[in-house]
Motif scaffolding. Structure first.
Motif, PDB file in Angstrom:
ATOM      1  N   UNK A   8      15.604 -32.422 -27.006  1.00  0.00           N
ATOM      2  CA  UNK A   8      16.705 -32.951 -27.810  1.00  0.00           C
ATOM      3  C   UNK A   8      17.360 -31.847 -28.632  1.00  0.00           C
ATOM      4  N   UNK A   9      18.648 -32.036 -28.912  1.00  0.00           N
ATOM      5  CA  UNK A   9      19.411 -31.008 -29.610  1.00  0.00           C
ATOM      6  C   UNK A   9      19.884 -31.530 -30.967  1.00  0.00           C
ATOM      7  N   UNK A  10      21.185 -31.559 -31.183  1.00  0.00           N
ATOM      8  CA  UNK A  10      21.730 -31.912 -32.488  1.00  0.00           C
ATOM      9  C   UNK A  10      23.061 -32.622 -32.293  1.00  0.00           C
ATOM     10  N   UNK A  11      23.492 -33.323 -33.333  1.00  0.00           N
ATOM     11  CA  UNK A  11      24.745 -34.066 -33.339  1.00  0.00           C
ATOM     12  C   UNK A  11      24.761 -35.128 -32.228  1.00  0.00           C
ATOM     13  N   UNK A  12      25.876 -35.299 -31.547  1.00  0.00           N
ATOM     14  CA  UNK A  12      26.026 -36.451 -30.653  1.00  0.00           C
ATOM     15  C   UNK A  12      25.212 -36.266 -29.376  1.00  0.00           C
ATOM     16  N   UNK A  13      24.267 -37.173 -29.158  1.00  0.00           N
ATOM     17  CA  UNK A  13      23.392 -37.118 -27.982  1.00  0.00           C
ATOM     18  C   UNK A  13      22.838 -38.517 -27.708  1.00  0.00           C
ATOM     19  N   UNK A  14      23.602 -39.361 -27.030  1.00  0.00           N
ATOM     20  CA  UNK A  14      23.147 -40.728 -26.750  1.00  0.00           C
ATOM     21  C   UNK A  14      21.800 -40.790 -26.041  1.00  0.00           C
ATOM     22  N   UNK A  15      21.445 -39.751 -25.295  1.00  0.00           N
ATOM     23  CA  UNK A  15      20.146 -39.729 -24.617  1.00  0.00           C
ATOM     24  C   UNK A  15      18.999 -39.842 -25.618  1.00  0.00           C
ATOM     25  N   UNK A  16      19.219 -39.390 -26.829  1.00  0.00           N
ATOM     26  CA  UNK A  16      18.154 -39.425 -27.835  1.00  0.00           C
ATOM     27  C   UNK A  16      17.633 -40.841 -28.057  1.00  0.00           C
ATOM     28  N   UNK A  17      18.511 -41.827 -28.038  1.00  0.00           N
ATOM     29  CA  UNK A  17      18.074 -43.213 -28.245  1.00  0.00           C
ATOM     30  C   UNK A  17      17.129 -43.667 -27.142  1.00  0.00           C
ATOM     31  N   UNK A  18      17.417 -43.243 -25.906  1.00  0.00           N
ATOM     32  CA  UNK A  18      16.551 -43.609 -24.792  1.00  0.00           C
ATOM     33  C   UNK A  18      15.189 -42.941 -24.933  1.00  0.00           C
ATOM     34  N   UNK A  19      15.202 -41.663 -25.277  1.00  0.00           N
ATOM     35  CA  UNK A  19      13.946 -40.927 -25.451  1.00  0.00           C
ATOM     36  C   UNK A  19      13.134 -41.522 -26.593  1.00  0.00           C
ATOM     37  N   UNK A  20      13.809 -41.897 -27.657  1.00  0.00           N
ATOM     38  CA  UNK A  20      13.111 -42.485 -28.800  1.00  0.00           C
ATOM     39  C   UNK A  20      12.425 -43.792 -28.405  1.00  0.00           C
ATOM     40  N   UNK A  21      13.099 -44.603 -27.606  1.00  0.00           N
ATOM     41  CA  UNK A  21      12.546 -45.899 -27.206  1.00  0.00           C
ATOM     42  C   UNK A  21      11.461 -45.773 -26.140  1.00  0.00           C
ATOM     43  N   UNK A  22      11.670 -44.857 -25.177  1.00  0.00           N
ATOM     44  CA  UNK A  22      10.776 -44.782 -24.027  1.00  0.00           C
ATOM     45  C   UNK A  22       9.799 -43.620 -24.074  1.00  0.00           C
ATOM     46  N   UNK A  23      10.043 -42.670 -24.948  1.00  0.00           N
ATOM     47  CA  UNK A  23       9.214 -41.469 -25.005  1.00  0.00           C
ATOM     48  C   UNK A  23       9.720 -40.358 -24.112  1.00  0.00           C
ATOM     49  N   UNK A  24      10.468 -40.702 -23.058  1.00  0.00           N
ATOM     50  CA  UNK A  24      11.092 -39.724 -22.164  1.00  0.00           C
ATOM     51  C   UNK A  24      12.144 -40.451 -21.338  1.00  0.00           C
ATOM     52  N   UNK A  25      12.940 -39.685 -20.618  1.00  0.00           N
ATOM     53  CA  UNK A  25      13.984 -40.269 -19.777  1.00  0.00           C
ATOM     54  C   UNK A  25      14.085 -39.451 -18.502  1.00  0.00           C
ATOM     55  N   UNK A  26      13.811 -40.074 -17.368  1.00  0.00           N
ATOM     56  CA  UNK A  26      13.891 -39.392 -16.084  1.00  0.00           C
ATOM     57  C   UNK A  26      15.180 -39.775 -15.375  1.00  0.00           C
ATOM     58  N   UNK A  27      15.918 -38.772 -14.958  1.00  0.00           N
ATOM     59  CA  UNK A  27      17.211 -38.991 -14.316  1.00  0.00           C
ATOM     60  C   UNK A  27      17.446 -37.859 -13.336  1.00  0.00           C
ATOM     61  N   UNK A  28      18.707 -37.557 -13.007  1.00  0.00           N
ATOM     62  CA  UNK A  28      19.009 -36.412 -12.156  1.00  0.00           C
ATOM     63  C   UNK A  28      20.126 -35.596 -12.796  1.00  0.00           C
ATOM     64  N   UNK A  29      20.395 -34.431 -12.204  1.00  0.00           N
ATOM     65  CA  UNK A  29      21.379 -33.526 -12.808  1.00  0.00           C
ATOM     66  C   UNK A  29      22.801 -34.056 -12.690  1.00  0.00           C
ATOM     67  N   UNK A  30      23.071 -34.874 -11.689  1.00  0.00           N
ATOM     68  CA  UNK A  30      24.389 -35.486 -11.580  1.00  0.00           C
ATOM     69  C   UNK A  30      24.657 -36.391 -12.785  1.00  0.00           C
ATOM     70  N   UNK A  31      23.643 -37.124 -13.208  1.00  0.00           N
ATOM     71  CA  UNK A  31      23.773 -37.990 -14.381  1.00  0.00           C
ATOM     72  C   UNK A  31      23.997 -37.154 -15.640  1.00  0.00           C
TER      73      UNK A  31
END
Length: 364
Positions: A125-148
């Protein structure tokens, strides 16, 4: 002649740009080439439509409360009109464009499979706007692909998605190398979001900053003198600096298919048409029936001023003609509404130019 226009040449590594209006030749080389081009000649005179547009752009720039650089490129002719467009302005998240292009170039070369799986964890995780952070916070991690990740970085300006993709393509040096190879070396990519945003605030990155308000708390503890020095240093020599003129050249070449192969070009443009950020910036001025593929960028505040407030894009008219528009604000204390109005009026001016420029000449 308007006071802000100076007829001089600014020499970039692969082309010379004439201030005010210049006709830049279209690239006849393949995607990603760095072949030199002949310096363009200044036009003998402006067409009536160009003269009118140049006056409108000048009035917009001079009437704005801040340091703004505006640029326009007619992608049919290669002609560029700009206001204060030959200096470097902070890109902020506009620089995500170059990460995406470097990734797509590697995918075309078989060096990256955008369908490869990648897992995002707290340490990413980084800083400022990062919607992925909410997913990581809820699930502990988020698996996806580079296209996403590429889509999230461009359409939602997700900083974590961008930085993970950046690491995969080889880091800031690899992205700058791609820019250099594409003949765009005068554009500075800079670095990842963690390093850049920390430096602008007078901080060194700590992973603890990635959650809650800890970055803001740490920034508030930075002595004003150090914070001011970091802020002013960034504005005077932005690590991610780009000129509006060269930005217009780059996006024009993208629209023409001279930066990436056909598949990558179509994918990138279609993704940028889905951009969610900045709906009231350039996009807010679109005439009926027009579309825009664009990317925004927004910097930090200090002392009532913002460092970088941008939107750059490719406009497509209903008849298929395309135009590149660039609005980059180095610093301003103007309310957001005034900044958005500046950008919207730039687009509206292009719409008016289009109606005149597309009309057949008298007696033709």
């Amino acid at each position: 002649m308007l006071k802000s226009f100076r007829f001089l040449f600014v020499l970039f590594p692969v082309l010379a740009v004439a201030v005010l209006v210049v006709s830049l030749p279209r690239s006849v080389d393949g995607p990603g080439t760095s072949a030199a081009r002949e310096p363009p000649a200044l036009p003998d005179k402006l067409s009536p439509a160009e003269q009118d547009l140049s006056e409108q752009i000048a009035a917009l720039g001079e009437g704005f409360d801040g340091e703004a650089g505006l640029a326009f490129r007619d992608n049919q002719t290669g002609r560029i009109i700009h206001y204060q467009g030959d200096a470097l302005y902070p890109q902020q998240s506009v620089s995500k464009l170059w990460v995406a292009m470097a990734a797509l170039a590697q995918a075309s070369a078989g060096e990256l499979d955008l369908q490869d799986s990648v897992t995002i964890r707290r340490a990413d995780l980084t800083v400022f706007y990062q919607p992925i952070r909410s997913i990581v916070r809820q699930q502990g991690s988020y698996t996806t692909d580079y296209a996403d990740l590429l889509s999230r970085a461009l359409t939602r300006s997700d900083n974590t998605a961008n930085d993970v993709l950046l690491r995969r393509v080889g880091g800031p040096e690899a992205v700058q190398a791609w820019l250099n190879g594409a003949g765009l070396g005068a554009i500075r990519f800079g670095t990842d979001e963690r390093t850049k945003q920390s430096a602008i605030a007078g901080l060194e990155w700590s992973q603890a900053f990635s959650y809650g308000g800890k970055f803001f708390d740490a920034r508030d503890r930075v002595p004003d003198a150090r914070r001011r020095a970091a802020f002013e240093g960034y504005l005077s020599a932005p690590m991610d600096g780009a000129s509006p003129v060269l930005m217009a050249v780059a996006l024009g070449r993208l629209a023409e298919g001279n930066l990436l192969d056909t598949v990558s070009t179509e994918l990138l443009l279609s993704t940028l048409e889905e951009t969610r950020s900045g709906p009231k910036r350039l996009k807010g001025g679109l005439p009926d029936g027009w579309t825009i593929a664009h990317k925004t960028g927004t910097g930090q505040y200090f002392g009532g001023e913002q460092s970088g407030y941008n939107d750059v894009g490719i406009l497509t008219a209903p008849d298929g003609r395309t135009y590149t528009v660039v609005a980059m604000i180095r610093r301003t204390s103007a309310p957001n509404g005034q900044r958005m109005e500046l950008m919207q009026e730039l687009v509206r001016a292009v719409g008016r130019y289009h109606e005149v420029a597309k009309a057949p000449a008298a007696g033709a």
